[in-house]
Enzyme design. Structure first.
Site, PDB file in Angstrom:
ATOM      1  N   ASP A  76       0.855  -1.144  -0.077  1.00  0.00           N
ATOM      2  CA  ASP A  76      -0.137   0.174  -0.092  1.00  0.00           C
ATOM      3  C   ASP A  76       0.781   1.278   0.026  1.00  0.00           C
ATOM      4  O   ASP A  76       0.565   2.087  -0.693  1.00  0.00           O
ATOM      5  CB  ASP A  76      -1.034  -0.139   1.248  1.00  0.00           C
ATOM      6  CG  ASP A  76      -2.026  -1.165   1.024  1.00  0.00           C
ATOM      7  OD1 ASP A  76      -2.140  -1.609  -0.227  1.00  0.00           O
ATOM      8  OD2 ASP A  76      -2.515  -1.420   2.011  1.00  0.00           O
TER       9      ASP A  76
ATOM     10  N   GLU B 211     -19.573 -34.097 -16.200  1.00  0.00           N
ATOM     11  CA  GLU B 211     -19.680 -32.558 -15.827  1.00  0.00           C
ATOM     12  C   GLU B 211     -18.416 -31.639 -16.482  1.00  0.00           C
ATOM     13  O   GLU B 211     -17.262 -32.383 -16.112  1.00  0.00           O
ATOM     14  CB  GLU B 211     -19.926 -32.224 -14.393  1.00  0.00           C
ATOM     15  CG  GLU B 211     -21.118 -32.791 -13.919  1.00  0.00           C
ATOM     16  CD  GLU B 211     -20.976 -32.931 -12.317  1.00  0.00           C
ATOM     17  OE1 GLU B 211     -20.348 -32.102 -11.765  1.00  0.00           O
ATOM     18  OE2 GLU B 211     -21.682 -33.959 -11.861  1.00  0.00           O
TER      19      GLU B 211
ATOM     20  N   LYS C  76     -15.063 -29.863 -16.472  1.00  0.00           N
ATOM     21  CA  LYS C  76     -14.207 -29.332 -15.278  1.00  0.00           C
ATOM     22  C   LYS C  76     -13.879 -27.861 -15.485  1.00  0.00           C
ATOM     23  O   LYS C  76     -12.768 -27.507 -16.279  1.00  0.00           O
ATOM     24  CB  LYS C  76     -12.832 -30.175 -15.140  1.00  0.00           C
ATOM     25  CG  LYS C  76     -12.050 -30.027 -13.774  1.00  0.00           C
ATOM     26  CD  LYS C  76     -11.072 -31.055 -13.599  1.00  0.00           C
ATOM     27  CE  LYS C  76     -10.474 -30.812 -12.341  1.00  0.00           C
ATOM     28  NZ  LYS C  76      -9.475 -29.667 -12.284  1.00  0.00           N
TER      29      LYS C  76
ATOM     30  N   ARG D  93     -11.655 -22.856  -0.964  1.00  0.00           N
ATOM     31  CA  ARG D  93     -10.885 -24.315  -0.473  1.00  0.00           C
ATOM     32  C   ARG D  93      -9.879 -24.404   0.296  1.00  0.00           C
ATOM     33  O   ARG D  93      -9.794 -25.303   1.178  1.00  0.00           O
ATOM     34  CB  ARG D  93     -10.811 -24.973  -2.111  1.00  0.00           C
ATOM     35  CG  ARG D  93     -10.177 -26.337  -1.827  1.00  0.00           C
ATOM     36  CD  ARG D  93      -9.823 -26.911  -3.215  1.00  0.00           C
ATOM     37  NE  ARG D  93      -9.667 -28.363  -3.107  1.00  0.00           N
ATOM     38  CZ  ARG D  93      -8.392 -28.808  -3.128  1.00  0.00           C
ATOM     39  NH1 ARG D  93      -7.408 -27.993  -3.064  1.00  0.00           N
ATOM     40  NH2 ARG D  93      -7.894 -30.242  -2.814  1.00  0.00           N
TER      41      ARG D  93
ATOM     42  N   LYS E  36     -18.463 -38.537 -12.548  1.00  0.00           N
ATOM     43  CA  LYS E  36     -18.662 -38.890 -11.073  1.00  0.00           C
ATOM     44  C   LYS E  36     -19.784 -40.355 -11.364  1.00  0.00           C
ATOM     45  O   LYS E  36     -20.763 -40.310 -11.921  1.00  0.00           O
ATOM     46  CB  LYS E  36     -19.661 -37.899 -10.190  1.00  0.00           C
ATOM     47  CG  LYS E  36     -18.752 -36.573 -10.136  1.00  0.00           C
ATOM     48  CD  LYS E  36     -19.508 -35.484  -9.620  1.00  0.00           C
ATOM     49  CE  LYS E  36     -18.856 -34.404  -9.734  1.00  0.00           C
ATOM     50  NZ  LYS E  36     -19.235 -33.041  -9.226  1.00  0.00           N
TER      51      LYS E  36
ATOM     52  N   LYS F 162      -8.675 -35.565 -18.203  1.00  0.00           N
ATOM     53  CA  LYS F 162      -8.128 -34.429 -18.756  1.00  0.00           C
ATOM     54  C   LYS F 162      -8.243 -34.140 -20.350  1.00  0.00           C
ATOM     55  O   LYS F 162      -7.908 -35.085 -20.932  1.00  0.00           O
ATOM     56  CB  LYS F 162      -6.738 -34.212 -18.123  1.00  0.00           C
ATOM     57  CG  LYS F 162      -6.537 -33.829 -16.806  1.00  0.00           C
ATOM     58  CD  LYS F 162      -7.406 -32.738 -16.377  1.00  0.00           C
ATOM     59  CE  LYS F 162      -7.042 -31.893 -15.060  1.00  0.00           C
ATOM     60  NZ  LYS F 162      -5.788 -31.653 -14.662  1.00  0.00           N
TER      61      LYS F 162
ATOM     62  N   CYS G 291      27.503 -30.931  -5.039  1.00  0.00           N
ATOM     63  CA  CYS G 291      28.241 -31.317  -4.046  1.00  0.00           C
ATOM     64  C   CYS G 291      29.696 -31.948  -4.405  1.00  0.00           C
ATOM     65  O   CYS G 291      30.441 -32.288  -3.753  1.00  0.00           O
ATOM     66  CB  CYS G 291      28.019 -31.872  -2.694  1.00  0.00           C
ATOM     67  SG  CYS G 291      27.109 -33.573  -3.126  1.00  0.00           S
TER      68      CYS G 291
ATOM     69  N   CYS H  11      22.351 -38.494  -6.117  1.00  0.00           N
ATOM     70  CA  CYS H  11      23.779 -38.003  -5.825  1.00  0.00           C
ATOM     71  C   CYS H  11      24.066 -38.822  -4.362  1.00  0.00           C
ATOM     72  O   CYS H  11      23.218 -39.257  -3.769  1.00  0.00           O
ATOM     73  CB  CYS H  11      23.426 -36.449  -4.739  1.00  0.00           C
ATOM     74  SG  CYS H  11      24.739 -35.995  -3.869  1.00  0.00           S
TER      75      CYS H  11
ATOM     76  N   CYS I  67      24.899 -32.421   1.268  1.00  0.00           N
ATOM     77  CA  CYS I  67      24.979 -31.603   0.033  1.00  0.00           C
ATOM     78  C   CYS I  67      24.030 -30.549  -0.008  1.00  0.00           C
ATOM     79  O   CYS I  67      22.774 -30.639   0.506  1.00  0.00           O
ATOM     80  CB  CYS I  67      24.465 -32.691  -1.056  1.00  0.00           C
ATOM     81  SG  CYS I  67      24.045 -32.236  -2.599  1.00  0.00           S
TER      82      CYS I  67
HETATM   83  S1  IVH Z   1     -16.488 -32.352  -7.500  1.00  0.00           S
HETATM   84  C1  IVH Z   1     -14.630 -34.638  -4.363  1.00  0.00           C
HETATM   85  N1  IVH Z   1     -17.079 -31.242  -9.885  1.00  0.00           N
HETATM   86  O1  IVH Z   1     -11.884 -29.728  -9.599  1.00  0.00           O
HETATM   87  C2  IVH Z   1     -15.100 -34.108  -5.365  1.00  0.00           C
HETATM   88  N2  IVH Z   1     -15.067 -30.451  -8.885  1.00  0.00           N
HETATM   89  O2  IVH Z   1      -9.706 -31.509  -8.510  1.00  0.00           O
HETATM   90  C3  IVH Z   1     -14.408 -33.019  -6.157  1.00  0.00           C
HETATM   91  N3  IVH Z   1     -13.755 -28.806 -10.178  1.00  0.00           N
HETATM   92  O3  IVH Z   1     -11.349 -28.304  -6.293  1.00  0.00           O
HETATM   93  C4  IVH Z   1     -15.098 -31.930  -6.556  1.00  0.00           C
HETATM   94  N4  IVH Z   1     -15.609 -28.679 -11.861  1.00  0.00           N
HETATM   95  O4  IVH Z   1     -12.287 -26.764  -8.144  1.00  0.00           O
HETATM   96  C5  IVH Z   1     -16.386 -31.177  -9.120  1.00  0.00           C
HETATM   97  N5  IVH Z   1     -18.282 -30.568 -11.818  1.00  0.00           N
HETATM   98  C6  IVH Z   1     -16.951 -30.411 -10.897  1.00  0.00           C
HETATM   99  C7  IVH Z   1     -15.855 -29.726 -11.059  1.00  0.00           C
HETATM  100  C8  IVH Z   1     -14.720 -29.790  -9.983  1.00  0.00           C
HETATM  101  C9  IVH Z   1     -14.281 -28.303 -11.292  1.00  0.00           C
HETATM  102  C10 IVH Z   1     -12.787 -28.615  -9.707  1.00  0.00           C
HETATM  103  C11 IVH Z   1     -12.905 -28.151  -8.205  1.00  0.00           C
HETATM  104  C12 IVH Z   1     -12.102 -29.128  -7.423  1.00  0.00           C
HETATM  105  C13 IVH Z   1     -11.185 -29.751  -8.437  1.00  0.00           C
HETATM  106  C14 IVH Z   1     -10.812 -31.226  -7.946  1.00  0.00           C
END
Ligand code: IVH
Length: 673
Positions: A39, A118, A120, A141, A286, A310, A407, A428, A435
């Site tokens: 600040d 769903e 992510k 979180r 899920k 992913k 080292c 190492c 070290c």
């Molecule tokens: S379920 C135990 N649903 O992913 C179940 N998470 O790696 C965990 N996220 O911290 C949460 N979309 O920020 C869930 N449809 C979705 C999601 C989701 C994004 C993120 C969430 C969580 C992270 C888990």
């Protein structure tokens, strides 16, 4: 002398400084100065601009809204932890994921499951507690177990209902979802944040909620934490009700019930990911059946019943400027390519891992090469391949060092007795703290989030303190010379006293975190928890020395020879014992609280044979949840032998001889009711 040029220089220096601190705070989350110092810096820039009208800069704080978030929110424990998701990357991973679930539930492999699918969303998760329809708490979180209380800031988000007056809305429920920012809204914030996720996180943590309100944050709900009297059978039904209650849910949610369909859906979705209104880094699967979800429970930090599939990584090409060898906490030598900075999927990349010596050989990677680099999610970018057409004629093969660059000790590849193979990683050969690089990494681990969790003592600070000879061992953290620190560049009285405060706070620590903090090889968080649960008290832990009977640990379900030999090696070294002893003088180590309020308290069990309708893992989990103990052999201490189909005859006979009660799994369930 006050001339225009020198004033301009002073001004630009300050602007550069504030850009650097913004970057440290938002992109790296490693602030080096306190809020107050920030600040002051901001005010001095504004004062200069007021006095000298010719001063102006696009990164001046006068040009943007106060983006410095506060770190001083109250902490709030989550009633149900906010866990993470394990990742899957391809069909094989997905098949394994489903197979494991079926094994655990003792389901037939051809049985069909329904999944709630769903997107992510790449944002920041938050948990909202509603009591009698009123939004009472809003929490970030944090580390999954404890977050920051940011109710007021969350209330500024239009998508979040503040009051729900609907019949049938649960009386006491935590609703969880993602706070995010639309890609189109991010366009206007591009100058200040690296990506939409950082923008969301930065604005959520503003000290004044009025600052949060200026940012167009959004919220999509997707799960629950605590939920009293949950009457839903399916995740998809819950999602639909969320919408009826006034929450936003993703319009891309689906229910899909077989692996081929999941893969098809993933491929199609990945193609359109860049057209979506928000950043999505994968799909969440899920298990739709909530009863099965609760049977499956959790392993480590993630549910067994869900996973994140992913999207494939973003990639780009760049030139390798140099290959550096990093020495890790366990002595592992990791080659890292220093590359010409390149933007990959919104993140500026200048380092890419080369994994190990074999990888460099196999791909024939050399300094000066143009290489393809990939980056997926939060993992470190890695070099995928070399563009041989672009290789210069005088390039030379890379030679991996035979000595530790830190080292000078010779490096070795370990022979694994169990796999009968040499490890690919060179290490190492020096041990303990001799070290320098290993010692620094051990200290970084010691103070890290999952260990002592000392705020304000990040990796860079550890390096600086090392360089200033303020620390050599973990225990030195508790003997710091604060006068010296206060006079270091970038430090002031406020930041020094903050550090002192967080160090003192870190002294109260659970036995399992303490064991984990020591950085013993192969003893990660899960194993540390198992050992702590077994030993129960710090006194038992401090009894361990090189003469200790480590073989006793083989009785712990989950601990094997590799962990035992690693523990033995650790305690063979006098230096390590000294570290442990000295630390015990500074820390208040809490004994492990064992679950001893269940119906099976004081009873021990052993399972033999295949059980009906339940896997062994599930039966074990049920016993432990009810405070019972699992033994690994038949002996006098055993109370019950649980037998299924085709039990080991020897175990049954031994149990009969010792007069141990023999039951099946339905009798076990009867014990519980
Ligand atoms: S379920 C135990 N649903 O992913 C179940 N998470 O790696 C965990 N996220 O911290 C949460 N979309 O920020 C869930 N449809 C979705 C999601 C989701 C994004 C993120 C969430 C969580 C992270 C888990």
């Amino acid at each position: 002398m006050e001339n225009k040029e020198s004033i301009k220089k002073i001004y630009i220096d300050k602007i550069k400084k504030i850009i650097r601190h913004n970057e440290l705070y938002y992109s790296k989350d490693k602030p080096l100065i306190t809020d107050q110092e920030y600040d002051n810096l901001k005010k001095s820039i504004l004062d200069l601009e007021k006095k000298y009208k010719y001063l102006s800069h696009k990164n001046s704080p006068s040009k943007n809204i106060g983006f410095k978030p506060s770190k001083n929110f109250k902490k709030q424990k989550h009633k149900v932890p906010m866990l993470s998701l394990s990742n899957i990357f391809n069909k094989e991973d997905l098949e394994n994921f489903e197979k494991k679930i079926k094994n655990y539930l003792d389901f037939n492999q051809i049985q069909k499951f329904e999944y709630s699918v769903e997107p992510k969303i790449d944002g920041i998760s938050a948990s909202l507690t509603y009591v009698n329809g009123n939004l009472e708490l809003g929490v970030s979180r944090g580390d999954g177990y404890e977050g920051e209380l940011i109710t007021e800031n969350l209330k500024t988000i239009n998508d979040i209902p503040k009051k729900i007056n609907l019949k049938g809305f649960p009386k006491n429920i935590e609703i969880r979802g993602e706070v995010y920012i639309n890609k189109s809204d991010f366009e206007n914030l591009k100058e200040k944040f690296a990506n939409p996720r950082n923008a969301a996180s930065g604005s959520l943590r503003q000290k004044e909620s009025i600052e949060t309100k200026k940012i167009p944050l959004k919220f999509i709900a997707y799960t629950f934490g605590l939920f009293e009297d949950n009457y839903f059978n399916k995740q998809s039904e819950f999602l639909n009700s969320l919408e009826k209650w006034g929450f936003k849910i993703s319009k891309y949610n689906k229910v899909i019930s077989n692996i081929d369909e999941l893969i098809k859906n993933h491929e199609a979705f990945e193609k359109k990911r860049y057209e979506l209104e928000y950043d999505v880094d994968g799909l969440v699967y899920k298990l739709n059946n909530l009863k099965l979800q609760s049977r499956l429970g959790f392993v480590g930090n993630a549910p067994r019943w869900a996973a994140a599939h992913k999207f494939s990584a973003a990639s780009s090409f760049s030139k390798i400027l140099n290959i550096e060898i990093q020495v890790g906490r366990t002595g592992a030598l990791t080659p890292v390519a220093k590359v010409k900075p390149v933007n990959i999927g919104g993140v500026l990349v200048s380092n890419a891992t080369l994994h190990n010596e074999d990888e460099i050989k196999k791909k024939d990677i050399r300094i000066g090469d143009i290489v393809k680099i990939e980056r997926a999610g939060d993992v470190i970018p890695h070099v995928v391949s070399v563009d041989f057409n672009k290789r210069s004629s005088n390039s030379k093969k890379y030679k991996f060092p035979n000595k530790c660059p830190s080292c000078g000790s010779y490096v070795e590849k370990e022979f694994n007795k169990y796999t009968k193979k040499y490890d690919v990683v060179k290490r190492c050969s020096s041990e303990g703290y001799t070290c320098e690089k290993i010692a620094i990494e051990k200290i970084k681990h010691f103070v890290s989030k999952d260990a002592l969790n000392i705020d304000g003592l990040g990796k860079k600070v550890v390096e600086k303190f090392w360089e200033k000879k303020l620390i050599r061992f973990p225990q030195d953290i508790f003997k710091l010379d604060y006068n010296k620190i206060e006079n270091l560049e970038g430090w002031g009285s406020q930041s020094t006293s903050n550090l002192n405060y967080s160090i003192n706070k870190s002294k109260d620590i659970s036995l399992n975190k303490f064991i984990y903090s020591l950085g013993i090889r192969h003893i990660g968080q899960e194993n540390a928890k198992l050992i702590a649960k077994h030993l129960q008290t710090k006194e038992n832990f401090f009894k361990i020395d090189k003469k200790y009977d480590f073989q006793k640990f083989i009785n712990i379900d989950g601990i094997g020879e590799i962990q035992i030999s690693s523990l033995r090696n650790f305690f063979l070294l006098k230096e390590n014992i000294k570290v442990v002893r000295e630390l015990s003088n500074y820390l208040n180590i809490e004994n492990e609280t064992v679950n001893n309020s269940g119906k099976l308290k004081n009873f021990s069990f052993l399972i033999t044979g295949k059980l009906e309708n339940m896997s062994r893992a599930e039966v074990k989990a049920i016993i432990e949840k009810n405070a019972g103990k699992i033994l690994s052999s038949v002996n006098k201490k055993l109370d019950y032998l649980i037998v299924g189909e085709k039990p080991t005859t020897k175990k049954v006979n031994q149990a009969k001889e010792l007069g141990i009660k023999i039951i099946n799994n339905s009798e076990l369930i009867k014990l519980l009711n």
